[in-house]
Scaffold this active site. Structure first.
Site, PDB file in Angstrom:
ATOM      1  N   ASN A 175      31.176  70.668  37.906  1.00 24.83           N
ATOM      2  CA  ASN A 175      29.978  69.471  37.797  1.00 24.83           C
ATOM      3  C   ASN A 175      29.684  68.781  38.515  1.00 24.83           C
ATOM      4  O   ASN A 175      30.635  67.510  38.424  1.00 24.83           O
ATOM      5  CB  ASN A 175      31.590  68.612  36.227  1.00 24.83           C
ATOM      6  N   CYS A 203      24.708  66.157  34.790  1.00 28.22           N
ATOM      7  CA  CYS A 203      24.075  64.100  33.532  1.00 28.22           C
ATOM      8  C   CYS A 203      22.771  64.310  34.525  1.00 28.22           C
ATOM      9  O   CYS A 203      22.072  63.142  34.022  1.00 28.22           O
ATOM     10  CB  CYS A 203      25.265  63.224  34.487  1.00 28.22           C
TER      11      CYS A 203
END
Length: 235
Positions: A175, A203
């Site tokens: 991530n 994201c």
């Protein structure tokens, strides 16, 4: 402005902030912690300019999937807790982590939430405070199969993967920040035959993340996850 007058102005600002949130209109916020950081940049780390606790507790705590999570001011944590729970549960389903799996948790805080499913969790995180939080969280919740390393993933990961036996199945969850993964991290993951599943959380699934996908030169399943929608669904 002299150094003395500058320090006095900062002192006054700190007192004003504290009074506003403890005695003034800001008291309605019911803050549990208030930190102050001196910086000429829009953002800098605790190492660059230490956070100063003006009042309250040094950490905040959050309940996540049955775990009590400790969070320091320099550590990243999803503020949408309900959405984070749905996201982590989805990652658990996609990754297929089980009792014979080593979970490699890179640049994120997902590993602790899946530790009960895995044989072992190896976490890598750049922010030292976040690693300290992870170790505290593991100890407090009685999680004993986690090992956390502080530093740059591109420096730690190659050596860490050398210790993994090829016959032991490994799931990697990454991530990264918006800048994407360092090419050495991509190379280390590609060269590790023990890794049979890679879950890439982003994201911003365009830009640098797209470059990472191409670098892996494999089939990529894109699962778009909207944290705002997750909050609505969980509510």
């Amino acid at each position: 402005m002299s150094s003395c007058s500058g320090q006095e102005e900062l002192r006054v600002q700190k007192v004003t902030l504290k009074d506003f949130f403890t005695k003034g209109l800001g008291a309605v916020c019911e803050l549990t912690s208030l930190y102050f950081q001196e910086s000429t940049m829009t953002r800098c780390s605790h190492q660059q300019s230490p956070y100063q606790l003006l009042f309250g507790e040094p950490h905040i705590f959050e309940d996540l999937l049955g775990l009590k999570i400790r969070i320091s001011p320099d550590a990243f944590f999803q503020i949408n807790t309900a959405g984070a729970e749905l996201l982590y549960q989805t990652i658990g389903e996609l990754s297929g982590v089980n009792s014979s799996t080593t979970l490699l948790d890179i640049c994120c805080v997902i590993g602790l939430s899946l530790a009960q499913r895995a044989s072992q969790v190896l976490g890598i995180e750049l922010v030292e405070q976040a690693v300290q939080d992870a170790r505290w969280t593991a100890a407090f919740n009685g999680v004993t199969n986690c090992e956390f390393h502080a530093g740059r993933a591109e420096k730690i990961l190659p050596q860490l993967l050398k210790s993994q036996k090829d016959e032991k199945l490994t799931v990697a969850v990454v991530n990264p920040a918006r800048a994407g993964l360092h090419y050495q991290v991509v190379q280390a993951i590609r060269n590790c035959r023990a890794i049979h599943t890679l879950v890439f959380v982003s994201c911003k699934p365009h830009g640098e993340s797209t470059r990472n996908f191409i670098d892996y030169s494999s089939i990529v399943i894109v699962f778009e996850y909207d944290m705002k929608m997750a909050s609505i669904l969980s509510g």
